[in-house]
Design a protein around this motif. Sequence first.
Motif, PDB file in Angstrom:
ATOM      1  N   ASN A   2       2.816  34.477  64.999  1.00 58.85           N
ATOM      2  CA  ASN A   2       4.161  34.355  65.560  1.00 58.85           C
ATOM      3  C   ASN A   2       4.144  33.638  66.896  1.00 58.85           C
ATOM      4  O   ASN A   2       5.073  32.912  67.228  1.00 58.85           O
ATOM      5  N   LYS A   3       3.087  33.851  67.689  1.00 62.25           N
ATOM      6  CA  LYS A   3       2.993  33.195  68.992  1.00 62.25           C
ATOM      7  C   LYS A   3       2.960  31.678  68.824  1.00 62.25           C
ATOM      8  O   LYS A   3       3.658  30.948  69.522  1.00 62.25           O
ATOM      9  N   SER A   6       6.363  30.559  67.480  1.00 62.46           N
ATOM     10  CA  SER A   6       7.367  30.650  68.545  1.00 62.46           C
ATOM     11  C   SER A   6       7.323  29.424  69.445  1.00 62.46           C
ATOM     12  O   SER A   6       8.362  28.865  69.796  1.00 62.46           O
ATOM     13  N   ALA A  10      10.303  26.691  69.803  1.00 65.95           N
ATOM     14  CA  ALA A  10      10.872  26.632  71.154  1.00 65.95           C
ATOM     15  C   ALA A  10      10.996  25.194  71.632  1.00 65.95           C
ATOM     16  O   ALA A  10      11.911  24.862  72.395  1.00 65.95           O
ATOM     17  N   TRP A  14      14.812  26.528  69.760  1.00 66.51           N
ATOM     18  CA  TRP A  14      15.010  27.687  68.897  1.00 66.51           C
ATOM     19  C   TRP A  14      14.216  28.864  69.444  1.00 66.51           C
ATOM     20  O   TRP A  14      13.266  28.688  70.192  1.00 66.51           O
ATOM     21  N   GLU A  15      14.601  30.039  69.037  1.00 68.84           N
ATOM     22  CA  GLU A  15      13.867  31.255  69.382  1.00 68.84           C
ATOM     23  C   GLU A  15      13.482  31.969  68.096  1.00 68.84           C
ATOM     24  O   GLU A  15      14.294  32.081  67.179  1.00 68.84           O
ATOM     25  N   LEU A  16      12.266  32.426  68.025  1.00 68.22           N
ATOM     26  CA  LEU A  16      11.787  33.179  66.870  1.00 68.22           C
ATOM     27  C   LEU A  16      11.749  34.646  67.246  1.00 68.22           C
ATOM     28  O   LEU A  16      11.265  35.009  68.319  1.00 68.22           O
ATOM     29  N   THR A  17      12.306  35.478  66.410  1.00 68.12           N
ATOM     30  CA  THR A  17      12.227  36.919  66.637  1.00 68.12           C
ATOM     31  C   THR A  17      11.773  37.583  65.347  1.00 68.12           C
ATOM     32  O   THR A  17      11.968  37.047  64.254  1.00 68.12           O
ATOM     33  N   LYS A  40      19.458  42.902  68.973  1.00 66.49           N
ATOM     34  CA  LYS A  40      19.563  41.866  69.995  1.00 66.49           C
ATOM     35  C   LYS A  40      20.877  41.125  69.763  1.00 66.49           C
ATOM     36  O   LYS A  40      21.071  40.529  68.713  1.00 66.49           O
ATOM     37  N   ARG A  42      22.960  38.418  69.541  1.00 61.16           N
ATOM     38  CA  ARG A  42      22.742  36.969  69.481  1.00 61.16           C
ATOM     39  C   ARG A  42      23.490  36.396  68.281  1.00 61.16           C
ATOM     40  O   ARG A  42      23.890  37.112  67.374  1.00 61.16           O
ATOM     41  N   TRP A  44      22.839  34.414  65.218  1.00 63.39           N
ATOM     42  CA  TRP A  44      21.720  34.028  64.354  1.00 63.39           C
ATOM     43  C   TRP A  44      21.990  32.660  63.748  1.00 63.39           C
ATOM     44  O   TRP A  44      23.094  32.362  63.314  1.00 63.39           O
TER      45      TRP A  44
END
Length: 137
Positions: A2-3, A6, A10, A14-17, A40, A42, A44
């Motif tokens: 995920n890191k 992400s 980014a 974009w943001e990954l959650t 959260k 936000r 989506w």
Amino acid sequence: MNKDLSALVAADGWELTHNPGNAASSNLGAHCVHDWVQAKARKWNVISFQFGLHDLGYDTERISVEQYTTLISNITAELAAVQAATQCKLLWVKTTPVPTVPEYGSNGCNDTRKCLNPPRFDKDVVLYNQAADKVMA
């Protein structure tokens, strides 16, 4: 993983959650999906979701195809409500095939690096995916 992903998304703003921990079975998902998507505040853009491998494993999480169908229907309905409110895209990811290797504890297989634990069979993956396909249609 995920890191790395992400950082990649980014770069495009974009943001990954991810839900906390492992989403595990569709039973857990059906009970937690509302909190996961509402936790959260936000808007989506895309929500991808996938359940199945925990559900078809021959252990304490195993459920029938009928139960799986009901739970996936409930999860999808919850996410469809989020989609209606945010205009996001929903992305269903089918359950992945499982390797054809001995299941743990059979034929002397006691090494979890070489045998499935819990046991899973690809024929079940096909059945659960067919059930999910009907829900997604």
